[in-house]
Write an enzyme that holds these catalytic residues in place. Sequence first.
Site, PDB file in Angstrom:
ATOM      1  N   GLY A  97     -14.060  26.930  30.930  1.00 33.03           N
ATOM      2  CA  GLY A  97     -12.973  25.846  29.705  1.00 33.03           C
ATOM      3  C   GLY A  97     -11.698  27.512  29.619  1.00 33.03           C
TER       4      GLY A  97
ATOM      5  N   GLY B 283      -9.960  28.468  23.246  1.00 31.71           N
ATOM      6  CA  GLY B 283     -10.874  28.711  22.791  1.00 31.71           C
ATOM      7  C   GLY B 283     -11.649  29.749  24.112  1.00 31.71           C
TER       8      GLY B 283
ATOM      9  N   CYS C 158      -7.061  13.848  16.421  1.00 38.49           N
ATOM     10  CA  CYS C 158      -5.336  15.456  16.099  1.00 38.49           C
ATOM     11  C   CYS C 158      -4.358  14.090  16.025  1.00 38.49           C
ATOM     12  CB  CYS C 158      -5.645  15.946  17.454  1.00 38.49           C
ATOM     13  SG  CYS C 158      -4.325  17.377  17.510  1.00 38.49           S
TER      14      CYS C 158
ATOM     15  N   GLY D 279      -6.753  25.396  15.100  1.00 41.41           N
ATOM     16  CA  GLY D 279      -6.372  27.093  15.845  1.00 41.41           C
ATOM     17  C   GLY D 279      -7.662  28.190  14.667  1.00 41.41           C
TER      18      GLY D 279
ATOM     19  N   CYS E 193      -3.578  24.756   9.455  1.00 37.95           N
ATOM     20  CA  CYS E 193      -2.318  23.747  10.090  1.00 37.95           C
ATOM     21  C   CYS E 193      -0.651  24.153   9.695  1.00 37.95           C
ATOM     22  CB  CYS E 193      -2.540  22.014  10.159  1.00 37.95           C
ATOM     23  SG  CYS E 193      -1.379  21.695  11.682  1.00 37.95           S
TER      24      CYS E 193
ATOM     25  N   LYS F  34       5.642  28.877  13.056  1.00 40.27           N
ATOM     26  CA  LYS F  34       5.061  27.954  14.777  1.00 40.27           C
ATOM     27  C   LYS F  34       5.826  29.216  15.141  1.00 40.27           C
ATOM     28  CE  LYS F  34       3.053  24.567  16.724  1.00 40.27           C
ATOM     29  NZ  LYS F  34       2.882  23.211  15.844  1.00 40.27           N
TER      30      LYS F  34
END
Length: 427
Positions: free
Chosen positions: A8, A12, A160, A321, A354, A389
């Site tokens: 992946g 991550g 999510c 995250g 978040c 952000k």
Amino acid sequence: MAKIVVMGAGLGGMSAAFELRETLGKAHEIVLIGQGDRFSFTPSNPWLAVGWRKSEDITLDVAEHAERKDIRFIADGVERIEAGADTVITGVGERIGYDYLLICTGPKLAFEDVPGSGPEIGHTQSVCTTPHAAQAWQTYQAFLADPGPVVIGAVQGASCFGPAYEFAMIVDADLRKRKLRDKVPMTFVSSEPYVGHMGLGGVGDSRGLMEAEMRQRHIHWVVNSKVTQVREGEIDVLEHDAKGHAGETRTLPFKFAMLLPAFKGVDAVAAVEGLCNPRGFVIVDKHQRSLKYPKIFSAGVCVAIPPVEATPVPTGAPKTGFMIESMVTTIVRNIQAELAGKKPDFEGTWNAVCLADMGDTGAAFVALPQIPPRNVTWTKIGRWVHVAKVAFEKYFLYKMRHGTSEPVYEKYILSALGIERLKDTRH
């Protein structure tokens, strides 16, 4: 010398590969395997879907940046994992043995759970991937020429919810800028028992704050519901009561719709006997290690985490995250300890932090730990979150381009929120 394969190349996986190299030095081989040759900064996808970003703004070439760190990159994906033989087989049939395997694949998007949903064979858009968001932007441009009802939300089983709220608010802000908001009725649909639940059982006064924000923006909502079917221009929504009993079905018309799907584990991971739960998510212990295969670790959305609480309509627990950074650091430190002949006893901190952009303002949610009871539970709304952000996007892409493993949430986001610095792991 150990050979470590990272499966992946998203948030991550890239972070894991860079942190492994920085922590372990050049003595060990690191192989990063992704599906395709581009890294995408997924949190920016809602902006891409309304034309506030271009794909090239939020993606980068993985091989170019990985190879600078002496990390071999393979863009063919993993076709199969032979866990008993400590081997992965790539999409073109190359067999790669490993001393350690890190599974950081993210999820498979289960659009098939809701007939007619999804951007490829259905009628709804998605912001889960950058190609999906780019396709949503094309559809959105056609919608702007002939505006009408909009439906945005997250279906049953979704975990999510943040991007659904973000996208609803961003579309609202964009339409107001274009002087089209008065032509567009908007409805938010969710499996959550109430607005602001977020799969976390609420965070502080998230319910009151998010309901007030939606009323201010004239966004109607339908919660505690299942999306049963999507047809061209229509979405069927089955509402439920507090005990989960099915009630009224209503049909919502739309000219533009974005529904976040439930997640599953990717096929190559889900197929490994004893590795995953029934949905294909990797079962790990407190050290992020597989219970059955001691050479396999996992981090990110592909990890099995139980729901925070039972809800009348199924909802999953989000992986943010900050949590992913903690999982990655835990894995790296445990591998480092084991290679040094020590007991790998580092543990991650599963906290939820978040930043949700709302186009012209934003909401910050902090739940430490994610599962109640909590030491910190906190929600704030303000324009500063939008600014934070944007800064986070710029810094994380800088981090990827320069191959640093510096923890973004730990050093920048928590300090911006005025929260005491937290350790990434407990030892």
